[in-house]
Design an enzyme around this catalytic site. Sequence first.
Site, PDB file in Angstrom:
ATOM      1  CB  CYS A 150      13.003  10.285   7.702  1.00  0.00           C
ATOM      2  SG  CYS A 150      13.804   9.044   6.653  1.00  0.00           S
ATOM      3  CD  GLU A 196       9.820  13.206  11.531  1.00  0.00           C
ATOM      4  OE1 GLU A 196      10.689  12.797  10.743  1.00  0.00           O
ATOM      5  OE2 GLU A 196       8.873  12.490  11.926  1.00  0.00           O
ATOM      6  CE  LYS A 221      -1.958   2.530   3.162  1.00  0.00           C
ATOM      7  NZ  LYS A 221      -2.028   3.877   2.505  1.00  0.00           N
ATOM      8  CD  GLU A 281      13.969   1.421   8.835  1.00  0.00           C
ATOM      9  OE1 GLU A 281      14.521   2.420   9.325  1.00  0.00           O
ATOM     10  OE2 GLU A 281      14.372   0.265   9.033  1.00  0.00           O
TER      11      GLU A 281
END
Length: 479
Positions: A282, A383, A173, A248
């Site tokens: 990231c 973040e 997906k 991750e």
Amino acid sequence: MIIKNFINGQYVDPIGDEWIENYCPADGEIYGKIPDSTRDDVEVAYIAAKSAFPSWSATPVEERSRILLNIAETIENNLERLAEAESEDNGKPVKLAKRIDIPRASQNFRFFGHAITQFSSESHETVGKNAINYTLRQPLGVVGCISPWNLPLYLFTWKIAPALAAGNCVVAKPSEITPLTAFMLGEICNDAGLPKGVLNIVHGFGHKAGQAIVEHPDIKAISFTGGTQTGAKIAATAAPLFKKMSLELGGKNPNIIFADCDYEAMIDTTVQSSFSNQGQICLCGSRIFIERPIYDKFKSDFVARIEKLRVGHPNDDHVDIGALVSKDHLEKVLDYVDIAKNEGGKILCGGERFIVKGFDDGYYMNPTVIEVDSDDCRANREEIFGPVVTIMPFDTEEEVLEISNKVDYGLSATIWTNDLSRTMRMSHAIHSGIVWVNTWMLRDLRTPFGGVKNSGVGREGGFEVLRFFTEPKNVCIKY
């Protein structure tokens, strides 16, 4: 454009005939729709994958390798078309997609097409016992791969290629925000000769289609890249089902600059490590710590360079920064700028939405540099995942190491110094899965990729990911 699920080698509508609108970040307009898939669609994809598994897992390694290399070549042959699609879907400059995203997607298939031919089992002679042990590495079966929106085809193929190379069949997906190149991958795989059912692509929301993949009792492993909160939910679901997991997740990466660095190389690279892909990587160095003797010079030079970066429509080859991926994400990033101001941060440049003439509803933002005097602010702990970095001076190696390690994340770190002993000390002591010294994003696909703490579980890349996508079985024979 109408995007469809790719199941058993064919494009099909979602079973429930429900759809999601797809927006173009560059102008804010709806340009297509994608399936709002459910558990029923995932089940059909699983059945196709399960049916294909006995044949695919028994396919000789050389043949699997040949097909993966065909896929790599077919992606290369469609570079222009895929790059334009990636840009339209994600908002990144076309020139960036041509230079990085699509070539890396091809490289992923090429690398694992070769790597699987070198992936060997182990054997051990038990001296004095007249026995030999050998370890088989067998594919798991049907596995789930769920990828994010920031590097759509790049990270989608980073998961799919090793899973297929190892002999698994896949239910995958992509992000519902950036589905276009994943949709195109189905046709590419057919053209390259991948057997039907080996790869199945289901589109839709994470909480519906994604959750159905994670919850499926017979999908043996989950490889996920995305946010830390979503990763925690996946772990909570998958762990009691004893699935293998590779997660991750997020990063809040320090960029540590010592006064003895190669200054020009450092500042050139720091511009890139701060704002590549609109800061939506990231691995971006979003917390910049500068040793005090060069702090004022760095601040002046860095801001001057950032103010020269050109924001504009992704199709413009002169543009450095394109659109952010969605309206919601743009608003989230702008909210963090306001939070930083309220916490005492000083906006040195940027900090506001940017209007591109003729594309007034596009999701653009000026690259932003914020000066902070404490590492305890939210802008340095959470973040943001956008074109925003903070800068802050430090005095000692011990001080910068402490503040670098304080955050909940531990994905990557960059260190700029020409002191070899300091390089060794810092690389050993910093809490991250990846350390770059005097460089950034210099990747070798043979190396393990991943983070520590809230940045994830497990490793991708090289033989590490081939081990993840296989099950070891020891066989002992006495003679």
